[in-house]
Design an enzyme around this catalytic site. Structure first.
Site, PDB file in Angstrom:
ATOM      1  N   HIS A 232       0.825  -1.206   0.000  1.00  0.00           N
ATOM      2  CA  HIS A 232       0.000   0.000   0.000  1.00  0.00           C
ATOM      3  C   HIS A 232       0.860   1.258   0.000  1.00  0.00           C
ATOM      4  CE1 HIS A 232      -3.916   1.792   0.120  1.00  0.00           C
ATOM      5  NE2 HIS A 232      -3.596   2.541   1.154  1.00  0.00           N
ATOM      6  N   ARG A 235       1.440   2.099  -3.574  1.00  0.00           N
ATOM      7  CA  ARG A 235       0.229   2.704  -4.155  1.00  0.00           C
ATOM      8  C   ARG A 235       0.103   4.156  -3.717  1.00  0.00           C
ATOM      9  NH1 ARG A 235      -5.165   1.964  -6.042  1.00  0.00           N
ATOM     10  NH2 ARG A 235      -6.779   2.842  -4.680  1.00  0.00           N
TER      11      ARG A 235
END
Length: 291
Positions: A232, A235
């Site tokens: 994450h 991202r």
């Protein structure tokens, strides 16, 4: 009535509260007692409670801790009402500050590039890992989207990837980027599996999310990263870096696959220095005389 914390502790035990919860509640009520400055518990007012919360907030207590503290105070005053020591609970209607949504830290641009460039490629697994991590950053994929990818979802010639997410099989098409396309091509050249999955294990099955997390964390440790790396984070770095460079919130929303723009506004964060530079360069009143 004075502050009978021993009796209150027995009440909490009877309510089935755990030892740690009781300890925390007693500590919080003791804080309220300190703020009462010698007054009895039945004399505490709503203003006293509000002032106590504000004071602790000003001292830097987190929203989560303030919420727990108010919960303890509310339960204590409820108990006093049950015992007939108070006619009302001064905590009713009061709310702790809202807890801000915690964001994952984005890596700096240079640090991201340095980590991806330093990824080893000596084995098939290392080539697979590099392809995964390049793709996570290049296209801003969620971890579940990465592991759900099939071979047919990736178009290396057009450098595009078809991403499916969530219920209803929502779909979006996002760019790959040259670095990710090159890394994927290298992985496909050594990939040995009949499975439809893009990223597979040594035994040939689809790679799981937890395995991806472990591999990235291990790579970060080996490369001497100054923080724990997780999918994450790549991202979030993708979103932050793209937004810093383009300033196009709508485009970032589409690439991330967010249904609401408000989600993108929370998820992505512009670097303040970048904002200051944009302001200085664009705002008429920010320019110095003679420029």
């Amino acid at each position: 009535m004075q502050w009978d914390l021993t009796a209150f502790a027995r009440h909490l035990e009877e309510r089935g509260k755990s030892r740690l919860t009781i300890k925390a509640y007693l500590r919080d009520v003791a804080e309220l007692e300190r703020q009462s400055r010698g007054r009895a518990a039945h004399d505490i007012t709503r203003q006293d409670v509000a002032h106590g919360l504000a004071a602790r907030h000003a001292q830097g207590l987190s929203a989560r801790s303030l919420a727990r503290m108010l919960s303890a105070w509310r339960m204590f005053c409820d108990w006093l009402v049950e015992r007939g020591e108070r006619t009302s609970n001064p905590c009713l209607g009061l709310h702790a500050p809202k807890q801000g949504r915690r964001l994952p830290g984005a890596l700096p641009v240079d640090a991201t590039s340095a980590i991806l460039d330093a990824l080893p490629t000596g084995t098939a697994l290392e080539l697979r890992d590099k392809a995964m991590f390049e793709l996570l950053y290049a296209s801003g994929l969620r971890l579940t989207e990465l592991t759900a990818l099939d071979l047919a979802d990736v178009d290396l010639e057009q450098e595009l990837v078809t991403v499916r997410h969530g219920k209803g099989d929502k779909m979006r098409i996002v760019p790959l980027g040259r670095a990710a396309a090159t890394a994927i091509a290298a992985w496909l050249a050594v990939r040995r599996s009949r499975d439809a999955a893009m990223f597979t294990t040594l035994s040939g099955g689809r790679l799981g999310a937890r395995q991806v997390e472990k591999r990235l964390a291990r790579c970060g440790e080996r490369l001497g990263a100054d923080r724990h790396l997780h999918p994450h984070m790549l991202r979030h770095s993708f979103a932050s870096h793209l937004l810093q460079s383009s300033g196009d919130l709508r485009a970032v929303q589409e690439l991330l696959g967010h249904s609401n723009l408000s989600t993108t506004q929370i998820y992505t964060s512009l670097d303040f220095q970048h904002l200051a530079l944009v302001y200085d360069a664009a705002h008429p009143r920010a320019k110095k005389n003679g420029d």
